[in-house]
Design a protein around this motif. Structure first.
Motif, mmCIF file in Angstrom:
data_model
loop_
_atom_site.group_PDB
_atom_site.id
_atom_site.type_symbol
_atom_site.label_atom_id
_atom_site.label_comp_id
_atom_site.label_asym_id
_atom_site.label_seq_id
_atom_site.Cartn_x
_atom_site.Cartn_y
_atom_site.Cartn_z
ATOM 1 N N ASN A 96 16.678 -12.241 -12.804
ATOM 2 C CA ASN A 96 16.935 -13.228 -11.757
ATOM 3 C C ASN A 96 17.690 -12.582 -10.595
ATOM 4 N N GLN A 97 18.642 -11.734 -10.942
ATOM 5 C CA GLN A 97 19.431 -11.024 -9.925
ATOM 6 C C GLN A 97 18.518 -10.207 -9.010
ATOM 7 N N GLU A 98 17.624 -9.430 -9.616
ATOM 8 C CA GLU A 98 16.715 -8.592 -8.832
ATOM 9 C C GLU A 98 15.746 -9.421 -7.991
ATOM 10 N N LEU A 99 15.353 -10.562 -8.508
ATOM 11 C CA LEU A 99 14.374 -11.395 -7.804
ATOM 12 C C LEU A 99 14.988 -12.254 -6.702
ATOM 13 N N TYR A 100 16.195 -12.765 -6.925
ATOM 14 C CA TYR A 100 16.693 -13.807 -6.023
ATOM 15 C C TYR A 100 18.082 -13.617 -5.440
ATOM 16 N N HIS A 101 18.838 -12.672 -5.908
ATOM 17 C CA HIS A 101 20.235 -12.613 -5.472
ATOM 18 C C HIS A 101 20.581 -11.394 -4.640
ATOM 19 N N GLN A 102 19.563 -10.836 -4.003
ATOM 20 C CA GLN A 102 19.802 -9.734 -3.073
ATOM 21 C C GLN A 102 18.634 -9.659 -2.105
ATOM 22 N N PRO A 103 18.900 -9.257 -0.881
ATOM 23 C CA PRO A 103 17.792 -9.094 0.062
ATOM 24 C C PRO A 103 16.884 -7.960 -0.410
ATOM 25 N N LYS A 125 15.748 -10.239 5.358
ATOM 26 C CA LYS A 125 16.606 -11.267 4.748
ATOM 27 C C LYS A 125 15.993 -11.899 3.492
ATOM 28 N N TRP A 126 14.750 -11.544 3.177
ATOM 29 C CA TRP A 126 14.025 -12.203 2.093
ATOM 30 C C TRP A 126 14.255 -11.516 0.759
ATOM 31 N N SER A 127 14.411 -12.332 -0.273
ATOM 32 C CA SER A 127 14.504 -11.794 -1.636
ATOM 33 C C SER A 127 13.105 -11.413 -2.113
ATOM 34 N N LEU A 128 13.041 -10.595 -3.139
ATOM 35 C CA LEU A 128 11.759 -10.220 -3.723
ATOM 36 C C LEU A 128 11.035 -11.457 -4.267
ATOM 37 N N GLY A 129 11.779 -12.337 -4.913
ATOM 38 C CA GLY A 129 11.171 -13.557 -5.438
ATOM 39 C C GLY A 129 10.520 -14.387 -4.344
ATOM 40 N N ARG A 130 11.182 -14.476 -3.221
ATOM 41 C CA ARG A 130 10.632 -15.246 -2.094
ATOM 42 C C ARG A 130 9.398 -14.551 -1.509
ATOM 43 N N MET A 131 9.432 -13.226 -1.414
ATOM 44 C CA MET A 131 8.267 -12.486 -0.918
ATOM 45 C C MET A 131 7.076 -12.669 -1.858
ATOM 46 N N ILE A 132 7.333 -12.674 -3.155
ATOM 47 C CA ILE A 132 6.253 -12.905 -4.115
ATOM 48 C C ILE A 132 5.702 -14.318 -3.942
ATOM 49 N N GLN A 133 6.586 -15.295 -3.846
ATOM 50 C CA GLN A 133 6.149 -16.684 -3.693
ATOM 51 C C GLN A 133 5.354 -16.883 -2.398
ATOM 52 N N PHE A 134 5.805 -16.261 -1.304
ATOM 53 C CA PHE A 134 5.088 -16.354 -0.018
ATOM 54 C C PHE A 134 3.636 -15.895 -0.152
ATOM 55 N N ASN A 135 3.399 -14.982 -1.080
ATOM 56 C CA ASN A 135 2.092 -14.332 -1.149
ATOM 57 C C ASN A 135 1.319 -14.617 -2.428
ATOM 58 N N THR A 136 1.794 -15.585 -3.220
ATOM 59 C CA THR A 136 1.068 -15.984 -4.431
ATOM 60 C C THR A 136 0.935 -17.499 -4.496
ATOM 61 N N SER A 137 1.954 -18.174 -5.008
ATOM 62 C CA SER A 137 1.821 -19.611 -5.260
ATOM 63 C C SER A 137 1.621 -20.418 -3.977
ATOM 64 N N SER A 138 2.278 -20.043 -2.903
ATOM 65 C CA SER A 138 2.099 -20.797 -1.652
ATOM 66 C C SER A 138 0.670 -20.718 -1.122
ATOM 67 N N PRO A 139 0.102 -19.502 -0.954
ATOM 68 C CA PRO A 139 -1.288 -19.479 -0.492
ATOM 69 C C PRO A 139 -2.268 -20.042 -1.517
ATOM 70 N N MET A 140 -1.955 -19.931 -2.810
ATOM 71 C CA MET A 140 -2.833 -20.534 -3.810
ATOM 72 C C MET A 140 -2.933 -22.044 -3.608
ATOM 73 N N LYS A 141 -1.799 -22.679 -3.327
ATOM 74 C CA LYS A 141 -1.805 -24.130 -3.079
ATOM 75 C C LYS A 141 -2.630 -24.460 -1.841
ATOM 76 N N ASN A 142 -2.439 -23.716 -0.768
ATOM 77 C CA ASN A 142 -3.168 -23.963 0.470
ATOM 78 C C ASN A 142 -4.662 -23.711 0.299
ATOM 79 N N ILE A 143 -4.997 -22.647 -0.382
ATOM 80 C CA ILE A 143 -6.408 -22.329 -0.598
ATOM 81 C C ILE A 143 -7.057 -23.367 -1.498
ATOM 82 N N ARG A 144 -6.333 -23.865 -2.471
ATOM 83 C CA ARG A 144 -6.897 -24.898 -3.352
ATOM 84 C C ARG A 144 -7.308 -26.128 -2.549
ATOM 85 N N ILE A 145 -6.491 -26.529 -1.608
ATOM 86 C CA ILE A 145 -6.834 -27.671 -0.748
ATOM 87 C C ILE A 145 -8.135 -27.387 -0.004
ATOM 88 N N LYS A 146 -8.250 -26.184 0.540
ATOM 89 C CA LYS A 146 -9.450 -25.813 1.302
ATOM 90 C C LYS A 146 -10.688 -25.750 0.404
#
Length: 172
Positions: free
Chosen positions: A128-135, A139-160
């Protein structure tokens, strides 16, 4: 509760949920329609296919692994990808589409599953520390960068993809 994952467990859950729902929709699109352009593309005014959406997700998933591997080796990462700037994401998406243009639909879906599993394996091997508690990137954490490029676009693409199915597949 926020829809933005803020922990390792929440990130894994978000990716798994988005991926499983999207795969159900992908598997219900006939291969005969998978290359038909009927989905809004990443460049304004363009249309892409269901296969192109899978190629897009594969491309980003592979980039996540590449970024992590390069940084873990102490090497410089050319974000988002060598030859592309953050204001050229439409062109990068087109690159992903072109890279997988000759792949069969089922092979694309299998590769998307493999790529998603590799991202999930990466997450499982981090704290958790490596994913979310350090840039990790600016300014983005690794967890946020992963989410930006996996679950978020998956949701958008599913709608399309669902819109495409409703317009093209009579039994949806």
């Amino acid at each position: 509760m926020s829809s933005v994952p803020a922990s390792k467990d929440a990130l894994v859950l978000a990716i798994n949920n988005s991926f499983l729902k999207l795969m159900i929709d992908y598997r219900s699109v006939p291969e005969s329609l998978s290359r038909e352009c009927g989905i809004d593309g990443n460049i304004k005014g363009t249309m892409i296919s269901v296969c192109d959406t899978a190629a897009y997700l594969i491309g980003w998933g592979r980039l996540i692994i590449k970024w992590y591997d390069l940084k873990a080796q102490g090497k410089n990462v050319d974000f988002p990808e060598t030859g592309y700037k953050w204001n050229q994401l439409g062109e990068l998406a087109q690159h992903f589409h072109d890279e997988y243009r000759q792949w069969a639909y089922n092979d694309l879906l299998n590769e998307l599953e493999k790529t998603t599993n590799n991202v999930l394996l990466l997450i499982q091997n981090l704290t958790n520390q490596e994913l979310y508690h350090q840039p990790w990137y600016e300014k983005w954490s690794l967890g946020r960068m992963i989410q930006f490029n996996t679950s978020s676009p998956m949701k958008n693409i599913r709608i399309k993809v669902r819109r495409f199915k409703v317009a093209r597949v009579s039994d949806c």
